[in-house]
Motif scaffolding. Sequence first.
Motif, PDB file in Angstrom:
ATOM      1  N   ILE A 109       0.825  -1.206   0.000  1.00  0.00           N
ATOM      2  CA  ILE A 109       0.000   0.000   0.000  1.00  0.00           C
ATOM      3  C   ILE A 109       0.856   1.252   0.000  1.00  0.00           C
ATOM      4  CG2 ILE A 109      -1.780   1.229   1.272  1.00  0.00           C
ATOM      5  CD1 ILE A 109      -2.850  -1.418   2.128  1.00  0.00           C
ATOM      6  N   ASP A 110       1.936   1.235   0.749  1.00  0.00           N
ATOM      7  CA  ASP A 110       2.783   2.423   0.790  1.00  0.00           C
ATOM      8  C   ASP A 110       3.415   2.710  -0.562  1.00  0.00           C
ATOM      9  OD1 ASP A 110       3.882   1.664   4.149  1.00  0.00           O
ATOM     10  OD2 ASP A 110       2.268   2.973   3.425  1.00  0.00           O
ATOM     11  N   GLU A 111       3.869   1.624  -1.197  1.00  0.00           N
ATOM     12  CA  GLU A 111       4.456   1.820  -2.524  1.00  0.00           C
ATOM     13  C   GLU A 111       3.424   2.393  -3.486  1.00  0.00           C
ATOM     14  OE1 GLU A 111       7.206  -1.391  -0.954  1.00  0.00           O
ATOM     15  OE2 GLU A 111       5.181  -0.626  -0.620  1.00  0.00           O
ATOM     16  N   ALA A 112       2.222   1.847  -3.395  1.00  0.00           N
ATOM     17  CA  ALA A 112       1.157   2.329  -4.273  1.00  0.00           C
ATOM     18  C   ALA A 112       0.924   3.819  -4.036  1.00  0.00           C
ATOM     19  CB  ALA A 112      -0.121   1.546  -4.022  1.00  0.00           C
ATOM     20  N   TYR A 113       0.936   4.176  -2.766  1.00  0.00           N
ATOM     21  CA  TYR A 113       0.702   5.580  -2.433  1.00  0.00           C
ATOM     22  C   TYR A 113       1.789   6.464  -3.017  1.00  0.00           C
ATOM     23  CZ  TYR A 113      -0.757   9.594   0.335  1.00  0.00           C
ATOM     24  OH  TYR A 113      -1.200  10.831   0.713  1.00  0.00           O
ATOM     25  N   GLN A 114       3.019   6.011  -2.888  1.00  0.00           N
ATOM     26  CA  GLN A 114       4.135   6.780  -3.443  1.00  0.00           C
ATOM     27  C   GLN A 114       3.993   6.958  -4.940  1.00  0.00           C
ATOM     28  OE1 GLN A 114       7.835   4.892  -2.440  1.00  0.00           O
ATOM     29  NE2 GLN A 114       7.411   5.174  -0.260  1.00  0.00           N
ATOM     30  N   ASN A 115       3.648   5.840  -5.591  1.00  0.00           N
ATOM     31  CA  ASN A 115       3.481   5.891  -7.037  1.00  0.00           C
ATOM     32  C   ASN A 115       2.430   6.890  -7.461  1.00  0.00           C
ATOM     33  OD1 ASN A 115       4.639   4.156  -9.257  1.00  0.00           O
ATOM     34  ND2 ASN A 115       4.744   2.820  -7.485  1.00  0.00           N
ATOM     35  N   LEU A 116       1.320   6.835  -6.756  1.00  0.00           N
ATOM     36  CA  LEU A 116       0.218   7.723  -7.108  1.00  0.00           C
ATOM     37  C   LEU A 116       0.614   9.174  -6.868  1.00  0.00           C
ATOM     38  CD1 LEU A 116      -2.797   5.701  -5.701  1.00  0.00           C
ATOM     39  CD2 LEU A 116      -2.313   6.150  -8.091  1.00  0.00           C
ATOM     40  N   SER A 117       1.310   9.426  -5.784  1.00  0.00           N
ATOM     41  CA  SER A 117       1.725  10.802  -5.501  1.00  0.00           C
ATOM     42  C   SER A 117       2.669  11.308  -6.575  1.00  0.00           C
ATOM     43  CB  SER A 117       2.422  10.878  -4.145  1.00  0.00           C
ATOM     44  OG  SER A 117       1.616  10.345  -3.154  1.00  0.00           O
ATOM     45  N   LEU A 118       3.572  10.441  -6.962  1.00  0.00           N
ATOM     46  CA  LEU A 118       4.522  10.811  -8.002  1.00  0.00           C
ATOM     47  C   LEU A 118       3.802  11.128  -9.307  1.00  0.00           C
ATOM     48  CD1 LEU A 118       7.591  10.901  -7.797  1.00  0.00           C
ATOM     49  CD2 LEU A 118       7.662   8.773  -9.077  1.00  0.00           C
ATOM     50  N   ALA A 119       2.883  10.268  -9.625  1.00  0.00           N
ATOM     51  CA  ALA A 119       2.132  10.462 -10.872  1.00  0.00           C
ATOM     52  C   ALA A 119       1.341  11.745 -10.837  1.00  0.00           C
ATOM     53  CB  ALA A 119       1.207   9.280 -11.104  1.00  0.00           C
ATOM     54  N   GLU A 120       0.856  12.076  -9.634  1.00  0.00           N
ATOM     55  CA  GLU A 120       0.046  13.280  -9.503  1.00  0.00           C
ATOM     56  C   GLU A 120       0.836  14.526  -9.844  1.00  0.00           C
ATOM     57  OE1 GLU A 120      -1.954  13.040  -5.659  1.00  0.00           O
ATOM     58  OE2 GLU A 120      -3.011  14.883  -6.243  1.00  0.00           O
ATOM     59  N   SER A 121       2.122  14.457  -9.587  1.00  0.00           N
ATOM     60  CA  SER A 121       2.936  15.651  -9.807  1.00  0.00           C
ATOM     61  C   SER A 121       3.482  15.728 -11.219  1.00  0.00           C
ATOM     62  CB  SER A 121       4.090  15.672  -8.808  1.00  0.00           C
ATOM     63  OG  SER A 121       4.897  14.528  -9.018  1.00  0.00           O
ATOM     64  N   TRP A 122       3.086  14.818 -12.058  1.00  0.00           N
ATOM     65  CA  TRP A 122       3.611  14.774 -13.428  1.00  0.00           C
ATOM     66  C   TRP A 122       2.986  15.844 -14.299  1.00  0.00           C
ATOM     67  CZ3 TRP A 122       1.143  13.086 -18.127  1.00  0.00           C
ATOM     68  CH2 TRP A 122       2.033  12.771 -19.181  1.00  0.00           C
ATOM     69  N   ARG A 123       3.844  16.501 -15.060  1.00  0.00           N
ATOM     70  CA  ARG A 123       3.346  17.492 -16.011  1.00  0.00           C
ATOM     71  C   ARG A 123       4.085  17.300 -17.318  1.00  0.00           C
ATOM     72  NH1 ARG A 123       0.412  17.741 -12.587  1.00  0.00           N
ATOM     73  NH2 ARG A 123      -0.101  19.338 -11.081  1.00  0.00           N
ATOM     74  N   PHE A 124       3.352  17.352 -18.424  1.00  0.00           N
ATOM     75  CA  PHE A 124       4.034  17.179 -19.716  1.00  0.00           C
ATOM     76  C   PHE A 124       3.278  17.906 -20.805  1.00  0.00           C
ATOM     77  CE2 PHE A 124       7.420  14.711 -21.571  1.00  0.00           C
ATOM     78  CZ  PHE A 124       7.126  14.718 -22.920  1.00  0.00           C
ATOM     79  N   GLY A 125       3.427  19.208 -20.794  1.00  0.00           N
ATOM     80  CA  GLY A 125       2.854  20.008 -21.875  1.00  0.00           C
ATOM     81  C   GLY A 125       1.372  19.737 -22.059  1.00  0.00           C
ATOM     82  N   GLU A 126       0.999  19.564 -23.317  1.00  0.00           N
ATOM     83  CA  GLU A 126      -0.429  19.412 -23.592  1.00  0.00           C
ATOM     84  C   GLU A 126      -0.935  18.024 -23.201  1.00  0.00           C
ATOM     85  OE1 GLU A 126      -0.802  20.091 -27.750  1.00  0.00           O
ATOM     86  OE2 GLU A 126      -0.211  18.037 -28.243  1.00  0.00           O
ATOM     87  N   GLN A 127      -0.018  17.103 -22.966  1.00  0.00           N
ATOM     88  CA  GLN A 127      -0.428  15.766 -22.562  1.00  0.00           C
ATOM     89  C   GLN A 127      -1.151  15.796 -21.225  1.00  0.00           C
ATOM     90  OE1 GLN A 127      -0.526  12.720 -23.839  1.00  0.00           O
ATOM     91  NE2 GLN A 127       0.085  13.633 -25.781  1.00  0.00           N
ATOM     92  N   THR A 128      -0.729  16.713 -20.380  1.00  0.00           N
ATOM     93  CA  THR A 128      -1.364  16.797 -19.061  1.00  0.00           C
ATOM     94  C   THR A 128      -2.855  17.047 -19.205  1.00  0.00           C
ATOM     95  OG1 THR A 128       0.625  18.048 -18.583  1.00  0.00           O
ATOM     96  CG2 THR A 128      -0.897  17.693 -16.760  1.00  0.00           C
ATOM     97  N   ALA A 129      -3.194  17.918 -20.132  1.00  0.00           N
ATOM     98  CA  ALA A 129      -4.618  18.216 -20.336  1.00  0.00           C
ATOM     99  C   ALA A 129      -5.332  17.051 -21.004  1.00  0.00           C
ATOM    100  CB  ALA A 129      -4.749  19.474 -21.188  1.00  0.00           C
ATOM    101  N   ILE A 130      -4.665  16.425 -21.939  1.00  0.00           N
ATOM    102  CA  ILE A 130      -5.283  15.309 -22.658  1.00  0.00           C
ATOM    103  C   ILE A 130      -5.549  14.143 -21.727  1.00  0.00           C
ATOM    104  CG2 ILE A 130      -4.903  13.582 -24.449  1.00  0.00           C
ATOM    105  CD1 ILE A 130      -3.253  15.657 -25.948  1.00  0.00           C
ATOM    106  N   GLN A 131      -4.631  13.910 -20.793  1.00  0.00           N
ATOM    107  CA  GLN A 131      -4.799  12.769 -19.898  1.00  0.00           C
ATOM    108  C   GLN A 131      -5.493  13.177 -18.602  1.00  0.00           C
ATOM    109  OE1 GLN A 131      -1.365  10.163 -19.640  1.00  0.00           O
ATOM    110  NE2 GLN A 131      -0.477  11.228 -21.400  1.00  0.00           N
ATOM    111  N   ASP A 132      -6.360  14.111 -18.712  1.00  0.00           N
ATOM    112  CA  ASP A 132      -7.045  14.653 -17.552  1.00  0.00           C
ATOM    113  C   ASP A 132      -7.821  13.589 -16.787  1.00  0.00           C
ATOM    114  OD1 ASP A 132     -10.012  16.271 -16.959  1.00  0.00           O
ATOM    115  OD2 ASP A 132      -8.135  16.887 -16.011  1.00  0.00           O
ATOM    116  N   LYS A 133      -8.501  12.704 -17.521  1.00  0.00           N
ATOM    117  CA  LYS A 133      -9.319  11.686 -16.862  1.00  0.00           C
ATOM    118  C   LYS A 133      -8.464  10.792 -15.977  1.00  0.00           C
ATOM    119  CE  LYS A 133     -13.234  11.138 -19.969  1.00  0.00           C
ATOM    120  NZ  LYS A 133     -13.035  11.037 -21.414  1.00  0.00           N
ATOM    121  N   GLU A 134      -7.341  10.365 -16.566  1.00  0.00           N
ATOM    122  CA  GLU A 134      -6.471   9.483 -15.783  1.00  0.00           C
ATOM    123  C   GLU A 134      -5.960  10.209 -14.549  1.00  0.00           C
ATOM    124  OE1 GLU A 134      -6.427   9.777 -18.993  1.00  0.00           O
ATOM    125  OE2 GLU A 134      -6.202   7.843 -19.981  1.00  0.00           O
TER     126      GLU A 134
END
Lengths: 412, 574
Positions: A109-134
């Motif tokens: 669970i902790d690893e999962a939490y870390q992963n999700l937090s990391l993913a949350e902070s991801w930004r990549f130009g217009e992809q961030t908007a496109i992958q809004d649902k995810e």
Amino acid sequence: SSHEHKLNFKKSKEVCLSYIQDAVLQKQWKRAAEFLTFYTESLEKDFSTEYMGPSEMIWRIGTEILCHHSHSSMKEFNSFIEQMKTLGIKRYLKVCLEHAFHLLCNGLIDEAYQNLSLAESWRFGEQTAIQDKEMKLIQAYRGLLDYYRWSKQKNILLEHGQDGFEDLSIEQEMHNCFRKAAVNLKEIIKIPGVWDLFVKCYVDLLEFYGDHNEARQVLNEYAYDSKFPANPNAHVYLYQFMKRHGESKKSLISALKILHDIVPSHELMIDFNIMLQKSKKRKKRQLGLEVIFAALDYAGWKENVKAWSCLARQVKQIVISEKHLDWIKQEWNSRKDWWPAFHFSRYLAKRNWQENESLSYEKALVAGILLGKDCKYFKYISHQGCKAQVKRFRILKKFMNKHDPVYLRLSS
Amino acid sequence: RDFNERCAQCSEVNWGLTDGGRFYCRSCHSVTERTREVVNTDFVSNTRIHTISKGLRKQKETDGGCEWYVCEGFQLVLKKQAEALEALGVCPQMKDEILCNFWRCYLQKSKQAYCNRPAGETIKALSVCQSSTDMDSEPDRPSVLHLLSLSESEGDLQTDCSFVSSTSKVSESTSVCSGSVDGSLYLMKNRKETLRMTMPMTLSFCYMALLWLREPMTLSDLLRFVVEGHIPYLNVFQHFPEKMKLCGLDLKIFCVESWPVYEEVHNKMLELAAFLDLPRFPDITDSCFLHPDMLCMKYLMEANLPDELHNWTCRVVKKICIGEADFLTLVPGNKSTRKVKYDVLAVAVIVVVLKLLFLLDDHYEWLLSDFAEERNKNNKEGGLYFEFQKWYKVIKCSLDVEQKKLDEKRAKYLWRCEKPLFYSAKKKSKVLKRRQMVVNLQNQFGKLSGSVQPAEKANPSSFQLSWSEENTDGSCFHGHSLKGILQEKCGLLTAMNPDYWLCTVKLCTEKSCGHLAHYREVDFPQSYHFVLRLFSFLLRIEPSYIHDEVCVIEHKLFNKKLCKKPKYNTSLRK
């Protein structure tokens, strides 16, 4: 015949893929891994216009293999997924999300939490908007894990509280988790969809902190907002909430009514029937009869003693009062062709008697009223019951004798 | 060729090459003492190939590469292939004399070397990957995509991730680059005027040389060796020296993305022979490996058929005169005669013989087999009679196993190699990263493959199936007798089978539909299809090719009967 002697890159990778698929279907993980090894070079020719290109294939198939292969470890899996993340930017968040699921399924669970937090902070130009649902999903699941933490801390505190200990740091952390969880959970349930788990958790949080209004509003919207897909559970949650908070019978009934419409075989139909039988309003009582008949239409209820006893009680009461026989007639009309074979066959009589005397009692009562005392079921059960000298069966027999003509009026 | 002296006898300048590599005058057929010097085809910086006044090869400043021309690349390829063939047992003359002479002749005829550059044609030395500044001023320079579409290369290299993706716009400032000096020019050339060199054509060159020397290697053997990796073809550019940098359009020229196709290689070879104005090839006589009598023996052995059938193949060959040197020998440029595919011809003869003796109508051959079985049961002494059913079982079993192996090999075929290919320097890092990832994944999943041994490269062998009479399980049919199906008539041994069915009543014209006949499995008996399938596997060509040849042979064989009757029957009495 498919044995062409020509071959080009594309064709050979297609053939390779079909071997992999066969192996996966037959759970031959070693063989699948072997062919996947030869498939990987198709990454060097990624036809990006295809619906599902090599990189997605490799991600999905590789995941399957690593999940099931006996020699695979979590470490290997993680390193594989990290590579997959770099493979397709358009899929980055999806991979992160599924990675988190996998970690959760393995109890990390902790690893999962870390992963999700990391993913949350991801930004990549217009992809961030496109992958809004995810991104929303990632935030929602992180919120769920925050809730989980909150819940753990709450339990610790409750324990300590009983022992007389107080722990301010835990309490503070708990409130932190609450805040984080609440924000994310609230966001996701705004989007039309099925969010049962998230709703439950959110409501739990709100109730704990005393915000009943918000909780009720959330549940109402979840159940009644037409943008959301029809979801029986939404109504169940609402009903349970209202019951917890002692709301009026009227509201409870209206919640359950919708549930009856959507899922006539729901387990709460018993509660519903009991509630309705007690009602002073005629229409409600009639509805109760309707509800219990509808529930017993379903095979899963055939041996439910409680359900039969509800029906038995109600029809008995109607027969004794000699009022509203037409209610029974109305319900019976559409069922008289098939209920006898479905519920009241001789075979079932024998079996019910053998397995469950109470069941056979209740059913016999209903059968007697609906089909008369000469019907197969009633005859058999009554005979057995009287032979065994069980008191209630003797009473039942007397009752039937008295009210025998009733069924005639029902079947006319 | 650059031998321009006048003939001592007739003063003509019309030279050819003998088998021994000596010059002979084609006008008066006198042979000179002059022989070809053995050419050193090593790639050196100041190679003699370029007699065009270009000056010394320039060393490229930035990446340590040097200028090189496309034909030099092909020359290297040919050299590698010849060396590999030599390692397989082909005589050294092939590499040292024949092949390189063919190549030089080609260079001369196609005006890439050994000649004065025709007026007006200049090589535009397009700038290589690094620089891109002087591109804008050329208005008529073809765009990248245009060049990509011109080439007839097999694979869809355009969508390779190492290439510019087709969706992104190609700006004029993107250098139309190639590592070679003339890469883009090369692709622009009109194919019809000058037979443009391609990778499959390298195999045509090799085959042509093998044929000239009458080496015991058929085209199907050659192509099989290529696929099995014994002859460099796929990723042969790995062997180019460091200094020869490949990028951009070179990939379109030198990268192969499909297995060589028999028809294509063969047709190109014929075109090439005509283009080079070669004389009649050395005669194929009945002592040559490529003669149908020899090849039939080979294939009969491989197909585990009785040796006695060889008498019959020889009889058929003789009857329809396909054993004549004039029929078998290649005369380039002669469009009237149908060109012989020796391997296909030989197996087609065997198929016809099987049809003659066994009919192969899904009925008669089994009947014969039952008789033979009875006889073999009751009569243990004397040799065994050949039982078609037994043979069928044994062969089918082996064929299925081998086919399955081959199918798996197709699925496991690896096309890429360690040497990275990239279209431009911009893409280099992306390509290298991808390659690294592929290698990582291969390692990771390779470990999970269990104890699978890495496929050892099989020793190259001319025979794919072998049968030994020493096997006690009776699975070898070489020594079996055909007595059960033959009878004597007027002192001559003939088949007991009186019937024959033609594969096709009328041959198509090759020009209109490309084939002489049209083969569909469902239209023919299963035994016939089985036999075709067997030889199709051995030769690695489609059954329809063999079927075409069978049709031709049948029409020659039954020519008289076909011409006589105005109404055609599909079954004939012999």
